[in-house]
Structures are given as C-alpha cells and as structure tokens.
Design a protein around this motif. Sequence first.
Motif, PDB file in Angstrom:
ATOM      1  N   LYS A  44     -93.914  26.420 -12.884  1.00  0.00           N
ATOM      2  CA  LYS A  44     -93.022  27.543 -13.214  1.00  0.00           C
ATOM      3  C   LYS A  44     -91.913  27.722 -12.154  1.00  0.00           C
ATOM      4  O   LYS A  44     -90.730  27.750 -12.474  1.00  0.00           O
ATOM      5  CB  LYS A  44     -93.825  28.849 -13.354  1.00  0.00           C
ATOM      6  CG  LYS A  44     -94.909  28.793 -14.418  1.00  0.00           C
ATOM      7  CD  LYS A  44     -95.700  30.088 -14.501  1.00  0.00           C
ATOM      8  CE  LYS A  44     -96.543  30.390 -13.270  1.00  0.00           C
ATOM      9  NZ  LYS A  44     -97.625  29.408 -13.016  1.00  0.00           N
TER      10      LYS A  44
ATOM     11  N   THR B  23     -91.000  25.757  -9.770  1.00  0.00           N
ATOM     12  CA  THR B  23     -90.179  24.553  -9.585  1.00  0.00           C
ATOM     13  C   THR B  23     -89.054  24.518 -10.612  1.00  0.00           C
ATOM     14  O   THR B  23     -87.925  24.150 -10.296  1.00  0.00           O
ATOM     15  CB  THR B  23     -91.056  23.290  -9.711  1.00  0.00           C
ATOM     16  OG1 THR B  23     -92.138  23.405  -8.793  1.00  0.00           O
ATOM     17  CG2 THR B  23     -90.270  22.034  -9.400  1.00  0.00           C
TER      18      THR B  23
ATOM     19  N   ASP C 151     -92.933  19.440  -3.161  1.00  0.00           N
ATOM     20  CA  ASP C 151     -94.137  20.235  -3.360  1.00  0.00           C
ATOM     21  C   ASP C 151     -93.808  21.716  -3.191  1.00  0.00           C
ATOM     22  O   ASP C 151     -93.703  22.214  -2.081  1.00  0.00           O
ATOM     23  CB  ASP C 151     -95.208  19.801  -2.339  1.00  0.00           C
ATOM     24  CG  ASP C 151     -96.542  20.479  -2.622  1.00  0.00           C
ATOM     25  OD1 ASP C 151     -96.702  21.056  -3.716  1.00  0.00           O
ATOM     26  OD2 ASP C 151     -97.414  20.431  -1.736  1.00  0.00           O
TER      27      ASP C 151
ATOM     28  N   GLY D 283     -99.679  31.918 -11.305  1.00  0.00           N
ATOM     29  CA  GLY D 283    -100.506  31.477 -12.417  1.00  0.00           C
ATOM     30  C   GLY D 283    -101.872  32.152 -12.444  1.00  0.00           C
ATOM     31  O   GLY D 283    -102.578  32.098 -13.454  1.00  0.00           O
TER      32      GLY D 283
HETATM   33  N1  LIG Z   1     -93.913  15.264 -10.897  1.00  0.00           N
HETATM   34  C1  LIG Z   1     -93.580  16.537 -11.111  1.00  0.00           C
HETATM   35  N2  LIG Z   1     -94.120  17.496 -10.338  1.00  0.00           N
HETATM   36  C2  LIG Z   1     -93.758  18.767 -10.582  1.00  0.00           C
HETATM   37  C3  LIG Z   1     -92.843  19.131 -11.606  1.00  0.00           C
HETATM   38  N3  LIG Z   1     -92.710  20.485 -11.600  1.00  0.00           N
HETATM   39  C4  LIG Z   1     -93.508  20.928 -10.616  1.00  0.00           C
HETATM   40  N4  LIG Z   1     -94.132  19.905  -9.999  1.00  0.00           N
HETATM   41  C5  LIG Z   1     -95.067  19.998  -8.871  1.00  0.00           C
HETATM   42  O1  LIG Z   1     -96.188  20.774  -9.265  1.00  0.00           O
HETATM   43  C6  LIG Z   1     -96.653  21.574  -8.167  1.00  0.00           C
HETATM   44  C7  LIG Z   1     -96.745  23.020  -8.574  1.00  0.00           C
HETATM   45  O2  LIG Z   1     -95.456  23.496  -8.919  1.00  0.00           O
HETATM   46  P1  LIG Z   1     -95.097  25.062  -8.884  1.00  0.00           P
HETATM   47  O3  LIG Z   1     -93.713  25.181  -9.412  1.00  0.00           O
HETATM   48  O4  LIG Z   1     -95.387  25.643  -7.559  1.00  0.00           O
HETATM   49  O5  LIG Z   1     -96.120  25.632  -9.941  1.00  0.00           O
HETATM   50  P2  LIG Z   1     -96.306  27.161 -10.372  1.00  0.00           P
HETATM   51  O6  LIG Z   1     -96.561  27.137 -11.830  1.00  0.00           O
HETATM   52  O7  LIG Z   1     -95.176  27.980  -9.895  1.00  0.00           O
HETATM   53  O8  LIG Z   1     -97.648  27.535  -9.617  1.00  0.00           O
HETATM   54  P3  LIG Z   1     -98.167  28.999  -9.120  1.00  0.00           P
HETATM   55  O9  LIG Z   1     -97.069  29.615  -8.335  1.00  0.00           O
HETATM   56  O10 LIG Z   1     -99.373  28.700  -8.290  1.00  0.00           O
HETATM   57  O11 LIG Z   1     -98.518  29.764 -10.350  1.00  0.00           O
HETATM   58  C8  LIG Z   1     -95.672  21.314  -7.010  1.00  0.00           C
HETATM   59  O12 LIG Z   1     -96.259  20.355  -6.149  1.00  0.00           O
HETATM   60  C9  LIG Z   1     -94.443  20.735  -7.691  1.00  0.00           C
HETATM   61  O13 LIG Z   1     -93.703  19.851  -6.856  1.00  0.00           O
HETATM   62  C10 LIG Z   1     -92.279  18.085 -12.396  1.00  0.00           C
HETATM   63  O14 LIG Z   1     -91.475  18.295 -13.321  1.00  0.00           O
HETATM   64  N5  LIG Z   1     -92.694  16.816 -12.097  1.00  0.00           N
END
Ligand SMILES: Nc1nc2c(ncn2[C@@H]2O[C@H](COP(=O)(O)OP(=O)(O)OP(=O)(O)O)[C@@H](O)[C@H]2O)c(=O)[nH]1
Length: 281
Positions: free
Chosen positions: A34, A36, A81, A116
């Motif tokens: 999300k 990212t 990350d 999340g």
């Molecule tokens: N390969 C890849 N990795 C991704 C992508 N989007 C996110 N990630 C990786 O997934 C991990 C989690 O991404 P976040 O954006 O922090 O996920 P979130 O949904 O915000 O997670 P919470 O804040 O814990 O709810 C990170 O290590 C990112 O680099 C993508 O499109 N491709």
Amino acid sequence: MLSGKALSVNDIKRICRRSYTPIIFMAGETACGKTTLIASLHDAFLFGPLSGFHFAGSETLYAFEERSFESRASSSGIEPDTARTRYENGQEYFHLQLREQGSGSVKEVLFADMSGEFYERSLYSKSEVSQFKDLRRAQILLLLLDGAKLVDPATRQPIRANAMQFLRRCFEERMLSEDTILQILISKWDIVRQRSQAEQDACMNFVTSRLNEKSLARQVQVAPVASRPGIGRQSEKLFGIRDLFPIWVRTVPVALHASPKIDAQVDEASGCYNKFKGIIP
Ligand SMILES: Nc1nc2c(ncn2[C@@H]2O[C@H](COP(=O)(O)OP(=O)(O)OP(=O)(O)O)[C@@H](O)[C@H]2O)c(=O)[nH]1
Ligand SMILES: [Mg+2]
C-alpha cells in the motif's frame, strides 16, 4: 503553517471543502504494498508528468519524501524495502495537487493509507471494522492483494479468502456504498511476471473466479500492478498504475453522474480502463 506530514481525517475536511477531492482508500494485509504504491507516485513526479498530469503541489510533501526515502535507505539501495506503517498512526492521508496537461485544470486527490494490521484485525473481529469508517467518504476502494503470495499455490488461499471476508464485513457494516468504485489490485506483479505465462494466468484467474461482479453483486475491476520493482528494472516501474491513475484523479462526485459533461469524463475513464484491460495477460 503546514508541516507537510500525513494528514488526519480532521485535516482533510479543509481540503475537501475548498474543492471536490476524490479519496482513494487503500486496504490490504501488512506488506502487500500500500505505502509503496503511494510513495511511487511521488517518485514518478520527480521525473515529469504522470499519465497526463503535472505535479502542482502537495500538503504532505514531507510524508511523501519520508516514505520514499525510507524505502530506498532501508534497502541500502540494493532491493527497495518500504518501512511498515505503524498501527498507532491510524488513518493517514496523502495529498496531491495536479495540473492536467492540455486543459490546465487543477485537480486534487487524497490517498488514505493505514497499517495492514487494521485489515487483519477486521477479519477476526466485527467491531474492528469500525476502524474503516472513513471508507464511507471514499470514492474508490483499492484492495491490494499480494501477487507474490497469490502466484504460489501454497500461500494463495488465505489471501483470497481474507479479501472475500473483508468485503463481506464492509457490506454488512455498510462501509462500502454502491457508488464506491471497487478496484482489486494484484500487487508486486513484477514478481508474478517472472513466472510462466500459465502461472500468471492462473494467478489472475484465481482472483477473478471468486472476486467478480456476479459473486460480489457489484462492479469490480481486477488489475495487476507493480509499484516498486527492484532498481534497474525501470521499464516496469508503475506497471498498471499509469493507466489507473487518471481514473482515480478524474473520479467525479456521485451527485453529478447524470450530467452529460460528467458522463463524458466517466466514459473517458472507462476507455482508459478498457485500454488497461488489454494489458492483463
Ligand atoms: N517486488 C515488489 N516489491 C514490492 C512492490 N510493492 C511493495 N513491495 C515491497 O513489499 C514490502 C511491503 O511494502 P509496503 O508498501 O510497506 O506494504 P504495506 O502494505 O504498506 O504494509 P503495512 O504498512 O505493514 O500495512 C516492501 O519491502 C516493498 O519494497 C512491488 O510492486 N514489487
Ligand atoms: Mg504501509
């Protein structure tokens, strides 16, 4: 004086009062991508316009930069990350002001992000769904499902089952109005794309076989996206998102749906989506 930090629901009232501002609400389990996705929009604007929109300002610039910086720094520049969104932060809003190429019209949009953990708790406790009360204000719900887990038969089942459970809860608690556009995004598609075509198709079919218009009794769009593939794979950056972005920004108030002028905007947005459907493998 604005701090540039992420906004609370009280802060956004000021923005929503001055002009119609669509709210794009993000939901999904921890680490599904999300934050990212939000950070990658800011990154994209550093290199120029995105899908016909120029960056024209933001009340949450510091928050955008912090998320983008964290994602690069914590990876030591090797594999990005993003830092996890803290549960204590509650609902956080990111703001973008945009100028449309050609017409020059200015548009504003808000992205609602939260840890999340809220999503995961809501699956087990009905009372926790109330944490999603701000969803009632949203024009679009983006439900992100982790593609890296969906492509693997050993990890895919709970992802889909949880998504169905979450949507059921939202319907029951009247969090999701009929007018809210529902988009299910299969995130991390850059990882899915490394698999065979048959596995990619199976991943998409696994989602659409249960999460579809018939089973949900409402319109739903399922789309693969990649927000932040590893460094060096520039060509795949913002895969899928470039096509969805104009739909998010051009969302119109429900009260105006009957207006022919607005209908034209909606048609334009669906044309964009149809084009997008063409790239779904
Ligand atoms: N390969 C890849 N990795 C991704 C992508 N989007 C996110 N990630 C990786 O997934 C991990 C989690 O991404 P976040 O954006 O922090 O996920 P979130 O949904 O915000 O997670 P919470 O804040 O814990 O709810 C990170 O290590 C990112 O680099 C993508 O499109 N491709
Ligand atoms: Mg996050």
